[in-house]
Design a protein around this motif. Structure first.
Motif, PDB file in Angstrom:
ATOM      1  N   VAL A   5      43.035  43.850  16.297  1.00 49.83           N
ATOM      2  CA  VAL A   5      43.717  43.071  17.329  1.00 49.83           C
ATOM      3  C   VAL A   5      43.403  43.660  18.691  1.00 49.83           C
ATOM      4  CG1 VAL A   5      45.918  42.227  18.187  1.00 49.83           C
ATOM      5  CG2 VAL A   5      45.554  42.479  15.718  1.00 49.83           C
ATOM      6  N   GLU A   6      42.637  42.883  19.478  1.00 49.60           N
ATOM      7  CA  GLU A   6      42.282  43.322  20.832  1.00 49.60           C
ATOM      8  C   GLU A   6      43.359  42.915  21.830  1.00 49.60           C
ATOM      9  OE1 GLU A   6      38.190  41.822  19.156  1.00 49.60           O
ATOM     10  OE2 GLU A   6      40.290  41.181  19.088  1.00 49.60           O
ATOM     11  N   SER A   7      43.464  43.682  22.887  1.00 51.28           N
ATOM     12  CA  SER A   7      44.363  43.344  23.985  1.00 51.28           C
ATOM     13  C   SER A   7      43.836  43.984  25.263  1.00 51.28           C
ATOM     14  CB  SER A   7      45.789  43.830  23.705  1.00 51.28           C
ATOM     15  OG  SER A   7      45.815  45.229  23.541  1.00 51.28           O
ATOM     16  N   GLY A   8      44.375  43.536  26.382  1.00 49.38           N
ATOM     17  CA  GLY A   8      44.018  44.127  27.664  1.00 49.38           C
ATOM     18  C   GLY A   8      43.124  43.283  28.544  1.00 49.38           C
ATOM     19  N   GLY A   9      42.589  42.207  28.015  1.00 45.71           N
ATOM     20  CA  GLY A   9      41.762  41.329  28.833  1.00 45.71           C
ATOM     21  C   GLY A   9      42.583  40.670  29.921  1.00 45.71           C
ATOM     22  N   ASP A  10      41.916  40.391  31.052  1.00 50.04           N
ATOM     23  CA  ASP A  10      42.646  39.827  32.189  1.00 50.04           C
ATOM     24  C   ASP A  10      41.649  39.309  33.215  1.00 50.04           C
ATOM     25  OD1 ASP A  10      45.670  41.097  33.828  1.00 50.04           O
ATOM     26  OD2 ASP A  10      44.735  39.102  33.843  1.00 50.04           O
ATOM     27  N   LEU A  11      42.177  38.726  34.266  1.00 51.90           N
ATOM     28  CA  LEU A  11      41.400  38.334  35.435  1.00 51.90           C
ATOM     29  C   LEU A  11      41.528  39.458  36.457  1.00 51.90           C
ATOM     30  CD1 LEU A  11      39.905  36.320  37.307  1.00 51.90           C
ATOM     31  CD2 LEU A  11      42.155  35.357  37.870  1.00 51.90           C
ATOM     32  N   VAL A  12      40.399  39.945  36.941  1.00 50.06           N
ATOM     33  CA  VAL A  12      40.404  41.061  37.886  1.00 50.06           C
ATOM     34  C   VAL A  12      39.331  40.830  38.931  1.00 50.06           C
ATOM     35  CG1 VAL A  12      38.816  42.447  36.491  1.00 50.06           C
ATOM     36  CG2 VAL A  12      40.395  43.594  38.043  1.00 50.06           C
ATOM     37  N   TYR A 103      34.070  44.390  10.154  1.00 50.19           N
ATOM     38  CA  TYR A 103      35.158  43.480  10.482  1.00 50.19           C
ATOM     39  C   TYR A 103      35.175  43.259  11.983  1.00 50.19           C
ATOM     40  CZ  TYR A 103      36.628  45.118   5.873  1.00 50.19           C
ATOM     41  OH  TYR A 103      36.656  45.443   4.546  1.00 50.19           O
ATOM     42  N   TRP A 104      35.583  42.053  12.368  1.00 50.39           N
ATOM     43  CA  TRP A 104      35.647  41.684  13.776  1.00 50.39           C
ATOM     44  C   TRP A 104      37.071  41.311  14.175  1.00 50.39           C
ATOM     45  CZ3 TRP A 104      31.529  41.770  17.130  1.00 50.39           C
ATOM     46  CH2 TRP A 104      30.257  41.868  16.571  1.00 50.39           C
ATOM     47  N   GLY A 105      37.386  41.569  15.430  1.00 49.16           N
ATOM     48  CA  GLY A 105      38.606  41.076  16.008  1.00 49.16           C
ATOM     49  C   GLY A 105      38.401  39.667  16.555  1.00 49.16           C
ATOM     50  N   GLN A 106      39.465  39.120  17.128  1.00 52.20           N
ATOM     51  CA  GLN A 106      39.425  37.734  17.593  1.00 52.20           C
ATOM     52  C   GLN A 106      38.928  37.605  19.028  1.00 52.20           C
ATOM     53  OE1 GLN A 106      42.081  39.600  17.699  1.00 52.20           O
ATOM     54  NE2 GLN A 106      42.907  39.229  19.756  1.00 52.20           N
ATOM     55  N   GLY A 107      38.863  38.710  19.739  1.00 54.26           N
ATOM     56  CA  GLY A 107      38.334  38.701  21.098  1.00 54.26           C
ATOM     57  C   GLY A 107      39.408  38.641  22.162  1.00 54.26           C
ATOM     58  N   THR A 108      39.058  39.167  23.322  1.00 58.01           N
ATOM     59  CA  THR A 108      39.950  39.110  24.481  1.00 58.01           C
ATOM     60  C   THR A 108      39.102  38.783  25.712  1.00 58.01           C
ATOM     61  OG1 THR A 108      41.687  40.295  25.698  1.00 58.01           O
ATOM     62  CG2 THR A 108      39.821  41.612  24.950  1.00 58.01           C
ATOM     63  N   GLN A 109      39.602  37.899  26.550  1.00 60.36           N
ATOM     64  CA  GLN A 109      38.831  37.401  27.684  1.00 60.36           C
ATOM     65  C   GLN A 109      38.944  38.349  28.873  1.00 60.36           C
ATOM     66  OE1 GLN A 109      36.909  34.378  28.099  1.00 60.36           O
ATOM     67  NE2 GLN A 109      36.307  35.465  29.986  1.00 60.36           N
ATOM     68  N   VAL A 110      37.792  38.701  29.407  1.00 59.44           N
ATOM     69  CA  VAL A 110      37.721  39.466  30.655  1.00 59.44           C
ATOM     70  C   VAL A 110      37.005  38.599  31.684  1.00 59.44           C
ATOM     71  CG1 VAL A 110      36.732  41.479  31.811  1.00 59.44           C
ATOM     72  CG2 VAL A 110      37.740  41.708  29.528  1.00 59.44           C
ATOM     73  N   THR A 111      37.656  38.365  32.799  1.00 60.44           N
ATOM     74  CA  THR A 111      37.066  37.577  33.870  1.00 60.44           C
ATOM     75  C   THR A 111      37.092  38.391  35.152  1.00 60.44           C
ATOM     76  OG1 THR A 111      37.864  35.524  32.862  1.00 60.44           O
ATOM     77  CG2 THR A 111      37.159  35.414  35.156  1.00 60.44           C
ATOM     78  N   VAL A 112      35.924  38.551  35.756  1.00 60.16           N
ATOM     79  CA  VAL A 112      35.797  39.327  36.983  1.00 60.16           C
ATOM     80  C   VAL A 112      35.394  38.378  38.102  1.00 60.16           C
ATOM     81  CG1 VAL A 112      34.745  41.313  38.104  1.00 60.16           C
ATOM     82  CG2 VAL A 112      35.081  41.315  35.620  1.00 60.16           C
ATOM     83  N   SER A 113      36.248  38.260  39.093  1.00 60.65           N
ATOM     84  CA  SER A 113      35.972  37.354  40.207  1.00 60.65           C
ATOM     85  C   SER A 113      35.258  38.112  41.330  1.00 60.65           C
ATOM     86  CB  SER A 113      37.267  36.749  40.725  1.00 60.65           C
ATOM     87  OG  SER A 113      38.108  37.752  41.239  1.00 60.65           O
ATOM     88  N   SER A 114      34.412  37.380  42.027  1.00 59.22           N
ATOM     89  CA  SER A 114      33.647  37.999  43.124  1.00 59.22           C
ATOM     90  C   SER A 114      34.395  37.922  44.441  1.00 59.22           C
ATOM     91  CB  SER A 114      32.288  37.327  43.254  1.00 59.22           C
ATOM     92  OG  SER A 114      32.465  35.937  43.447  1.00 59.22           O
TER      93      SER A 114
END
Length: 114
Positions: A5-12, A103-114
């Motif tokens: 279980v991944e966590s911590g992804g965010d918009l930064v 085994y793989w997790g489900q993924g977490t989205q990381v978005t980096v804005s310019s």
């Protein structure tokens, strides 16, 4: 039942930092090589960083010096500290556990804005 279980992804914003976590259950975590992959839209999934059971690490060239992978065997968790983030780091980040099986997790989205 194995779960990653991944966590911590965010918009930064560019230049910012994030720490991803991947909590594992159902496996003998300490013997597994743990890795972070990422997949951006329209691109192939690529290995970002990996850490062996003994603590050896390897990194994608483009993240060397910016990202750090670590593991806490007592917590069955692997981390990815990401600093100096760039827009090209935008992707879904996946955790993988590999030994005789993988085994793989489900993924977490990381978005980096310019």
């Amino acid at each position: 039942q194995v779960q990653l279980v991944e966590s911590g992804g965010d918009l930064v914003q560019a230049g910012g930092s994030l720490r991803l976590s991947c909590a594992a259950s159902g496996i003998d975590f300490s013997i597994y090589t743990m890795a972070w992959y990422r997949q951006a839209p329209g691109k192939q999934r690529e290995l970002v960083a990996a850490i062996g059971s003994g603590g050896s690490t390897n990194y994608l060239d483009s993240v060397k010096g910016r990202f750090t992978i670590s593991r806490d065997n007592a917590k069955n968790t692997v981390y990815l500290q990401m600093n100096s983030l760039k827009p090209e780091d935008t992707a879904v980040y996946y955790c993988k556990a590999r030994s005789t099986r993988q085994y793989w997790g489900q993924g977490t989205q990381v978005t980096v804005s310019s």
